[in-house]
Each structure stands twice: as structure tokens, then as C-alpha cells.
Design an enzyme around this catalytic site. Structure first.
Site, PDB file in Angstrom:
ATOM      1  N   HIS A   1       0.839  -1.204   0.000  1.00 25.68           N
ATOM      2  CA  HIS A   1       0.000   0.000   0.000  1.00 25.68           C
ATOM      3  C   HIS A   1       0.868   1.244   0.000  1.00 25.68           C
ATOM      4  O   HIS A   1       1.963   1.258   0.561  1.00 25.68           O
ATOM      5  CB  HIS A   1      -1.018  -0.005   1.146  1.00 25.68           C
ATOM      6  CG  HIS A   1      -0.451  -0.060   2.538  1.00 25.68           C
ATOM      7  ND1 HIS A   1       0.017   1.048   3.186  1.00 25.68           N
ATOM      8  CD2 HIS A   1      -0.297  -1.095   3.399  1.00 25.68           C
ATOM      9  CE1 HIS A   1       0.431   0.704   4.402  1.00 25.68           C
ATOM     10  NE2 HIS A   1       0.268  -0.592   4.557  1.00 25.68           N
TER      11      HIS A   1
ATOM     12  N   ASP B   1      -0.169   4.369   0.996  1.00 27.25           N
ATOM     13  CA  ASP B   1      -0.471   5.354   2.038  1.00 27.25           C
ATOM     14  C   ASP B   1       0.199   5.008   3.369  1.00 27.25           C
ATOM     15  O   ASP B   1       0.578   3.858   3.612  1.00 27.25           O
ATOM     16  CB  ASP B   1      -1.991   5.471   2.237  1.00 27.25           C
ATOM     17  CG  ASP B   1      -2.660   4.135   2.539  1.00 27.25           C
ATOM     18  OD1 ASP B   1      -2.252   3.105   1.971  1.00 27.25           O
ATOM     19  OD2 ASP B   1      -3.592   4.119   3.372  1.00 27.25           O
TER      20      ASP B   1
ATOM     21  N   GLU C   1      -5.096   1.641   2.230  1.00 29.67           N
ATOM     22  CA  GLU C   1      -5.139   0.467   3.125  1.00 29.67           C
ATOM     23  C   GLU C   1      -5.303   0.896   4.568  1.00 29.67           C
ATOM     24  O   GLU C   1      -6.005   0.250   5.353  1.00 29.67           O
ATOM     25  CB  GLU C   1      -3.864  -0.369   2.963  1.00 29.67           C
ATOM     26  CG  GLU C   1      -3.913  -1.731   3.656  1.00 29.67           C
ATOM     27  CD  GLU C   1      -3.595  -1.728   5.147  1.00 29.67           C
ATOM     28  OE1 GLU C   1      -3.978  -2.677   5.846  1.00 29.67           O
ATOM     29  OE2 GLU C   1      -2.981  -0.764   5.632  1.00 29.67           O
ATOM     30  N   GLU C   2      -4.647   1.996   4.925  1.00 26.54           N
ATOM     31  CA  GLU C   2      -4.638   2.418   6.327  1.00 26.54           C
ATOM     32  C   GLU C   2      -6.000   2.942   6.803  1.00 26.54           C
ATOM     33  O   GLU C   2      -6.196   3.158   7.998  1.00 26.54           O
ATOM     34  CB  GLU C   2      -3.555   3.476   6.567  1.00 26.54           C
ATOM     35  CG  GLU C   2      -2.128   2.963   6.381  1.00 26.54           C
ATOM     36  CD  GLU C   2      -1.682   1.974   7.455  1.00 26.54           C
ATOM     37  OE1 GLU C   2      -2.484   1.597   8.317  1.00 26.54           O
ATOM     38  OE2 GLU C   2      -0.498   1.578   7.418  1.00 26.54           O
TER      39      GLU C   2
ATOM     40  N   GLU D   1       1.663  -7.390   2.968  1.00 26.05           N
ATOM     41  CA  GLU D   1       2.458  -7.002   4.124  1.00 26.05           C
ATOM     42  C   GLU D   1       2.326  -7.973   5.300  1.00 26.05           C
ATOM     43  O   GLU D   1       1.314  -8.648   5.483  1.00 26.05           O
ATOM     44  CB  GLU D   1       2.054  -5.615   4.609  1.00 26.05           C
ATOM     45  CG  GLU D   1       0.661  -5.548   5.207  1.00 26.05           C
ATOM     46  CD  GLU D   1       0.233  -4.109   5.484  1.00 26.05           C
ATOM     47  OE1 GLU D   1       1.005  -3.365   6.110  1.00 26.05           O
ATOM     48  OE2 GLU D   1      -0.871  -3.743   5.058  1.00 26.05           O
TER      49      GLU D   1
ATOM     50  N   HIS E   1       3.278   2.561  12.754  1.00 26.32           N
ATOM     51  CA  HIS E   1       2.379   3.544  13.375  1.00 26.32           C
ATOM     52  C   HIS E   1       3.000   4.210  14.621  1.00 26.32           C
ATOM     53  O   HIS E   1       2.322   4.959  15.317  1.00 26.32           O
ATOM     54  CB  HIS E   1       1.007   2.934  13.748  1.00 26.32           C
ATOM     55  CG  HIS E   1       0.276   2.313  12.589  1.00 26.32           C
ATOM     56  ND1 HIS E   1      -1.072   2.066  12.599  1.00 26.32           N
ATOM     57  CD2 HIS E   1       0.695   1.917  11.371  1.00 26.32           C
ATOM     58  CE1 HIS E   1      -1.439   1.524  11.434  1.00 26.32           C
ATOM     59  NE2 HIS E   1      -0.372   1.417  10.693  1.00 26.32           N
TER      60      HIS E   1
HETATM   61 ZN   LIG Z   1       0.579  -1.563   6.389  1.00 22.98          ZN
END
Ligand SMILES: [Zn+2]
Length: 418
Positions: free
Chosen positions: A79, A81, A146-147, A174, A375
Site C-alpha cells: 500500500h 499510504d 489500506e490504512e 504485508e 504507526h
Molecule cells: Zn501496512
């Protein structure tokens, strides 16, 4: 001398990609698409871009195989983003991709721009340096959003003719980094269920001993949910797989009381109290079996019902037994002296949509002896671990290319419903 002098081109491209601010809530997808197209041109790959939702490009860079459509393709997904940052907690600019003592600091360094670039740079080595020619088509796919759930990205894309045309045999996606000395490989995810339990009963004055009021019934039903929670927590602590590996979070079902509401006034017994649970059901627990438990807990008291706030009706896993793609991954890891730790993802990724489309998906982000910083503040990846991951894909792609396509005769080899 700048810190990019004599730098590996893969690292330079990784850092360039990290500097594109594809951060929510306004990811720069235009900038990312332009850079990915440039990377594709450099490697002589065909580019296609699908805006299933305007402004949210799905970029696919294709290395054509000599056997074309007669073989299933490999889809190498990542992804584009990344999640927001709290700038004041970072010691480095999260979008500068500074390299400090070999650590590359940036949002997306682990999750998951590293993997997207490793796929492309493995193709550089195989195609431009070694002259390798794949038999099957290899599609490097970059998806948006995706996030924030993938709803305008992978979830919609798997319903398009462009997805069908990819003829995917395996999707790599992932995983997570691992502080231990092994790569984690995810072949399934837990199914999220959010439920609201309503308990109804007699009302009356707050000074009396009234029979059948909601409070004690709620307490007894809640106790059943929480006893199950304790049981699962004990399994997490004590459980071991047949091969001796300890259980991880994805192997058990979590049940957490997240909401409680009810009551109108301090001296009035309410006629209804509600409680809400966030439940994540492991593929080890068949959904129908868990549903039967829920029904029994709620039926144990009169006036108790439940409704779904979020229901995942089916869960799919990619089986590992007899799975030739998995065997190719194992052989690659063994040849490189790297251990693999196959498990179930504790939360959700775009792989769930792929498995729902009955295509096998394995989640791996080749990072070991690495703290899990997705994150987090000061997300970084060691340059040496990034390059190890690149070597891993360089070794893996030819092995996946050699796999004899599983036949459609045994759908259980492809996807299991649980
Ligand atoms: Zn990810």
C-alpha cells in the site's frame, strides 16, 4: 560528502519514495504515482494505473513472463499510504528519510514502503543485472487507502475486470517486523465482530428488591463473555502448535467489553441496560461455533438479545499444508538460513479482500531482529535489514516462478473458509 554518496540504489529509491507525503488524511497520490511510473520506466516494466475511485490510483508495474497467460501470475502488493504522525514526538523529520547510524527514519519505513521498493529492486537485480526471464507475469501492485480500511482501494479493485485480468495465482502482501530472529508469515486474519447485547427486565423504584431487573442479569451474561475471555487468554499463554511454536495473538479469540450504557435517573431501576463487545475471532474458532456460544450465553437469561454492529460473515485463510507457494517460500528461507514463523495476523490488512476473492495471499515484511515500529513515533528501518529483505525477494521470485500451478480441482488448496 553527502550521505547519499556511494549509497545502494535500492536505498536511494527507498528514501525518495519515503519523502513523498502519502500521509492521511490527504495522501499525495499524484506524487506517488509519478515516482512509481518513473521507477517502472527505469526497469522497463509496463505500467497500468486504475482509478477505481477518482484520485485514488492503483499502480501496477508488470514484468511480462515468457509463458504469458498460460500460467497464473504473481502479484506483489503493497500500500502507498501511511498513517499520520505526531511531529512533536519525532526526533527526525518523518518525511525527510534521514539516515542516522544506518537507520532510515520515516513514516512508512516499516509499513510498508520498504516492501514496495524491495519488490522493484529485486526485479532490477534479476532483470537488468542477471538477465533472468520469468515464465509467469509478475505484477508489482501499489494500492491506496489500506490504512483507512482499503474500501476505495483493494476492496473495490477485486471486483473489477482489471483484477480478473491479472490472473493472480498468489498475492504477497504485508506482514509485520519481528524482534525475534525470524520472518513472520501471515496466512490468515481474525474476523472482527462488534456486538451490542441488550438486557431487558423489570423496572421500579431504586429502594426495593425487585425481581428480574436488568442489572443482575447483565452481570451474569457478562460473566459468561469474560470467562471465555479468560479461557482464551490462558490459551494464548500456554498454547503451543504441533511444531512447538508458542501461540500468538492470532491463534486465539479476544473478547473485550468496550461499551456500557443505560439508566435514566439515580433512583429508577432501568428496564434496559446495554453492553458492547469488540470480538476478534481466530480462524482456529469456526465462526458457526462461536455464534452458537453467543446464542447460548444470551439465551441463558430471559430478555437478553444481541445485534451486530459489525459482522464479518465469512473468514478465509490461505492453507499452508500442501501449498506449493508456501513450500517455495520455505525453501528460499532455508537456503538463506532464515527461520519463518507462520501465523495469523492479529488485526486486518488488504489480504482479507484477496482471500475473499479466493486467491491465496501470504503476508510477509522481511524484517527480523527489528522492533515493531509501525504507526509509532520515530519509525525506522536499518539499511542493512532493508537490503537483507531485497536479497530475500531476489531469491524468492525465481522460486515462485518455478512453482507448478496448483490445479483448480482442489479448491481447499487455495482458500479455506472458516
Ligand atoms: Zn501496512
Amino acid at each position: 560528502m553527502t550521505d547519499t554518496a556511494a549509497e545502494h540504489i535500492a536505498v536511494t529509491n527507498f528514501r525518495r519514495y519515503l519523502r513523498v507525503k502519502t500521509v492521511h488524511p490527504e495522501p499525495d497520490y499524484v506524487g506517488a504515482e509519478a515516482l512509481l511510473r518513473e521507477f517502472g520506466r527505469d526497469l522497463g516494466l509496463e505500467a497500468q494505473v486504475h482509478n477505481v475511485v477518482p484520485g485514488k490510483p492503483i499502480v501496477i508495474l508488470t514484468w511480462r513472463g515468457t509463458h504469458g497467460k498460460s500460467l497464473k501470475s504473481l502479484v506483489l502488493n503493497s500500500h502507498i499510504d501511511v498513517v499520520p504522525v505526531f511531529r512533536e514526538f519525532w526526533t527526525q523529520d518523518p518525511f525527510a528519510a534521514n539516515k542516522v547510524n544506518g537507520r532510515i527514519y520515516a513514516r512508512g519505513a516499516q509499513d510498508m514502503k520498504c516492501v514496495g521498493i524491495q519488490y522493484l529492486e529485486a526485479i532490477r537485480v534479476l532483470k537488468l543485472q542477471r538477465g533472468y526471464m520469468p515464465k509467469r507475469d509478475i505484477h508489482v501492485m501499489f494500492v491506496p487507502d489500506e490504512e483507512i480500511g482499503g474500501h476505495d482501494g483493494m476492496e473495490k479493485f477485486i471486483h473489477t475486470p482489471e483484477w480478473t485480468a491479472l490472473n493472480a495465482g498468489l498475492v504477497l502482501d504485508e506482514g509485520l517486523g519481528n524482534p525475534e530472529n525470524a520472518y513472520k508469515v501471515y496466512h490468515g486474519e481474525r474476523a472482527p465482530w462488534w456486538i451490542k447485547v441488550s438486557v431487558k427486565g423489570e423496572t421500579g423504584h431504586g429502594s426495593q428488591f425487585i425481581e428480574n431487573t436488568p442489572g443482575p442479569k447483565l452481570q451474569r451474561v457478562m460473566a459468561k463473555f469474560l470467562a471465555f475471555r479468560d479461557e482464551q487468554e490462558a490459551q494464548l499463554k500456554a498454547g503451543v502448535h504441533a511444531d512447538g511454536r508458542p501461540f500468538s495473538l492470532g491463534d486465539v479469540t479476544t473478547v473485550n467489553l468496550t461499551m456500557l450504557s443505560g439508566g435514566v435517573q439515580w433512583n429508577v431501576i432501568p428496564n434496559q441496560l446495554d453492553m458492547g463487545f469488540d470480538i476478534r475471532i481466530s480462524p482456529r474458532m469456526p465462526l458457526a461455533k462461536f455464534r452458537a456460544l453467543l446464542d447460548a450465553w444470551c439465551a441463558s437469561e430471559e430478555g437478553v438479545s444481541y445485534e451486530f454492529i459489525q459482522l464479518t460473515p465469512c473468514n478465509f485463510v490461505t492453507p499452508l499444508d500442501n501449498n506449493p507457494w508456501w513450500h517455495a517460500l520455505q525453501a528460499t528461507a532455508k537456503a538463506r538460513g532464515v527461520a519463518l514463523d507462520p501465523t495469523v495476523f492479529p488485526a486486518a490488512t488488504d489480504s482479507r479482500y484477496v482471500r475473499r476473492a479466493r486467491v491465496p495471499a501470504l503476508g510477509i515484511s522481511p524484517m527480523r531482529n527489528t522492533p515493531v515500529l509501525l504507526h509509532c513515533h520515530d519509525e525506522y528501518l536499518d539499511e542493512s535489514m532493508f537490503l537483507e529483505g531485497l536479497e530475500f525477494y531476489t531469491a524468492l521470485l525465481p522460486r515462485l516462478d518455478e512453482v507448478v500451478d496448483p490445479t483448480a480441482e482442489d479448491p481447499k488448496l487455495w482458500t479455506l473458509e472458516c
